[in-house]
Motif scaffolding. Structure first.
Motif, PDB file in Angstrom:
ATOM      1  N   UNK A   1      22.593  -2.123   0.537  1.00  9.47           N
ATOM      2  CA  UNK A   1      21.489  -1.370  -0.022  1.00  9.47           C
ATOM      3  C   UNK A   1      20.650  -0.720   1.065  1.00  9.47           C
ATOM      4  N   UNK A   2      20.510  -1.413   2.199  1.00  9.99           N
ATOM      5  CA  UNK A   2      19.752  -0.822   3.298  1.00  9.99           C
ATOM      6  C   UNK A   2      20.498   0.373   3.886  1.00  9.99           C
TER       7      UNK A   2
ATOM      8  N   UNK B   1       8.449  -2.092  -6.052  1.00  8.02           N
ATOM      9  CA  UNK B   1       8.750  -2.673  -4.748  1.00  8.02           C
ATOM     10  C   UNK B   1      10.202  -2.448  -4.363  1.00  8.02           C
ATOM     11  N   UNK B   2      11.136  -2.782  -5.243  1.00  8.72           N
ATOM     12  CA  UNK B   2      12.550  -2.687  -4.861  1.00  8.72           C
ATOM     13  C   UNK B   2      12.999  -1.236  -4.724  1.00  8.72           C
ATOM     14  N   UNK B   3      12.322  -0.313  -5.411  1.00 12.94           N
ATOM     15  CA  UNK B   3      12.658   1.098  -5.240  1.00 12.94           C
ATOM     16  C   UNK B   3      12.288   1.568  -3.834  1.00 12.94           C
ATOM     17  N   UNK B   4      11.190   1.058  -3.302  1.00  9.11           N
ATOM     18  CA  UNK B   4      10.721   1.459  -1.970  1.00  9.11           C
ATOM     19  C   UNK B   4      11.387   0.662  -0.862  1.00  9.11           C
ATOM     20  N   UNK B   5      11.726  -0.616  -1.151  1.00  3.68           N
ATOM     21  CA  UNK B   5      12.253  -1.517  -0.126  1.00  3.68           C
ATOM     22  C   UNK B   5      13.508  -2.221  -0.653  1.00  3.68           C
ATOM     23  N   UNK B   6      14.657  -1.590  -0.529  1.00  2.00           N
ATOM     24  CA  UNK B   6      15.901  -2.144  -1.092  1.00  2.00           C
ATOM     25  C   UNK B   6      16.531  -3.216  -0.210  1.00  2.00           C
ATOM     26  N   UNK B   7      15.854  -4.351  -0.075  1.00  2.00           N
ATOM     27  CA  UNK B   7      16.398  -5.444   0.714  1.00  2.00           C
ATOM     28  C   UNK B   7      17.719  -5.917   0.112  1.00  2.00           C
TER      29      UNK B   7
ATOM     30  N   UNK C   1       0.830  -1.206   0.000  1.00  2.00           N
ATOM     31  CA  UNK C   1       0.000   0.000   0.000  1.00  2.00           C
ATOM     32  C   UNK C   1       0.862   1.253   0.000  1.00  2.00           C
ATOM     33  N   UNK C   2       1.888   1.278   0.858  1.00  2.00           N
ATOM     34  CA  UNK C   2       2.747   2.463   0.959  1.00  2.00           C
ATOM     35  C   UNK C   2       3.535   2.697  -0.321  1.00  2.00           C
ATOM     36  N   UNK C   3       3.820   1.639  -1.052  1.00  2.00           N
ATOM     37  CA  UNK C   3       4.564   1.769  -2.309  1.00  2.00           C
ATOM     38  C   UNK C   3       3.644   2.069  -3.483  1.00  2.00           C
ATOM     39  N   UNK C   4       2.346   2.145  -3.238  1.00  2.00           N
ATOM     40  CA  UNK C   4       1.401   2.421  -4.320  1.00  2.00           C
ATOM     41  C   UNK C   4       1.193   1.233  -5.239  1.00  2.00           C
ATOM     42  N   UNK C   5       1.392   0.017  -4.704  1.00  2.00           N
ATOM     43  CA  UNK C   5       1.256  -1.204  -5.494  1.00  2.00           C
ATOM     44  C   UNK C   5       0.031  -1.988  -5.032  1.00  2.00           C
ATOM     45  N   UNK C   6      -0.494  -2.809  -5.899  1.00  2.00           N
ATOM     46  CA  UNK C   6      -1.668  -3.599  -5.537  1.00  2.00           C
ATOM     47  C   UNK C   6      -1.277  -4.726  -4.587  1.00  2.00           C
ATOM     48  N   UNK C   7      -2.186  -5.051  -3.713  1.00  2.00           N
ATOM     49  CA  UNK C   7      -1.996  -6.193  -2.824  1.00  2.00           C
ATOM     50  C   UNK C   7      -3.209  -7.097  -2.934  1.00  2.00           C
ATOM     51  N   UNK C   8      -3.122  -8.275  -2.315  1.00  2.40           N
ATOM     52  CA  UNK C   8      -4.235  -9.226  -2.364  1.00  2.40           C
ATOM     53  C   UNK C   8      -5.242  -8.992  -1.247  1.00  2.40           C
ATOM     54  N   UNK C   9      -5.009  -8.002  -0.386  1.00  6.78           N
ATOM     55  CA  UNK C   9      -5.904  -7.796   0.753  1.00  6.78           C
ATOM     56  C   UNK C   9      -7.341  -7.574   0.296  1.00  6.78           C
TER      57      UNK C   9
END
Length: 309
Positions: free
Chosen positions: A304-305, A246-252, A98-106
């Motif tokens: 990356x983190x 996803x990876x732009x918002x969360x660079x694991x 949600x925070x990344x502006x992406x769809x989820x299955x919720x």
């Protein structure tokens, strides 16, 4: 197969057969009550990077002194991959998307009565890892004893009007939209800047990636991944768009994602920081690409983190 010698995997029940066991050579078994001397003894002179690797869905407090261990490692100049990251629960993933502006299955509470929904545990794999903990730790990590779903093989596919009203507010459960799709599953492995996307096939309702001859895979450098990448490698453009966001918002530093589709749109349905692979050494050539990404990540550059901070 060549393995990295400078990376120590500090693990609990997550070594043999897990992806990292095919990439790194050193590991140390963790326990809940470990003190610093256990980890210190395992960090020999060649170790400059540590990965906390526990298959619990929310392992921020495993071992009990994990935050203090991470601080001490940093003080000694030993890098920690995915530092401070330990929450892989499904509700957490929904919020991240949600925070990344992406769809989820919720699933929304309101909707058509005849819409099919998936009822799952908030813990991954039905909380199997949590049930392997000693009894005294169960209240900290496991679902409540009265949780109506006790394992991944107890997941329910139900119409909305069949769902118990109290389940919507049960913190041990998640209710997701059932995404009707074919037998295709996309799995993305990430090691530093090295990303491998596999188009796998599974006939099962609960999709699991098992290497099959008909699978295809694409290697890509994370720095080349953009929402406008197009159908790179013949893989759908919307898949790359979701992954790029996803990876732009969360660079694991090290992770795995599962993605399914409804014929047009793609949805990230699972995040795993301790991906399993197989108990035997793999034959797939893409392991070399991931190993190179992990080697570059541990070669002295900021993780990356760290860059993200």
């Amino acid at each position: 197969m060549e393995k990295l010698g400078n990376l120590l995997v500090y693990e609990w029940n997550s070594w043999r057969g897990y992806l990292i066991s095919h990439l790194a050579g050193a590991h140390c078994a963790a326990q809940w009550d470990d003190d610093w001397t256990v980890l210190e003894a395992a960090c020999g002179p060649g170790i400059d990077t540590v990965l906390f690797h526990h298959c619990l869905s929310h392992a921020a407090l495993f071992p009990r002194q994990r935050p203090a261990f991470e601080r001490e490692l940093a003080r000694r100049g030993i890098r920690v991959l995915n530092a401070g990251l330990a929450d892989m629960r499904k509700r957490t993933l929904h919020g991240m998307l949600d925070r990344a502006g992406l769809r989820s299955a919720r699933a929304a509470r309101q909707g058509p009565d005849d819409q099919f929904l998936f009822i799952k545990t908030d813990l991954n794999y039905g909380g199997k890892a949590e049930r392997a903990l000693p009894a005294e730790l169960q209240p900290l990590f496991s679902a409540a004893a009265d949780c109506p779903i006790r394992g991944w093989d107890d997941y329910r596919l139900m119409r909305r009007d069949e769902v118990e009203p109290g389940w919507w507010d049960n913190p041990d459960l998640v209710i997701e939209n059932f995404i009707a799709h074919d037998d295709t599953l996309y799995r993305v492995y990430g090691c530093g800047d090295a990303l491998v996307c596999i188009r796998a096939h599974s006939p099962d309702l609960i999709k699991k990636e098992d290497e099959r001859p008909e699978d295809t895979w694409v290697y890509i450098d994370r720095r080349q991944l953009t929402p406008a990448i197009g159908d790179h490698g013949g893989f759908p453009r919307d898949l790359w768009r979701q992954l790029a966001g996803f990876v732009a918002q969360y660079p694991f530093d090290y992770f795995c994602l599962d993605v399914i589709h409804d014929g047009t749109r793609h949805t990230i349905i699972d995040l795993n920081l301790t991906p399993y692979y197989a108990p035997h050494p793999p034959k797939a050539g893409w392991f070399a690409f991931l190993r190179r990404g992990l080697r570059e990540l541990t070669a002295g550059r900021a993780t990356l983190m760290e860059v993200a901070r």
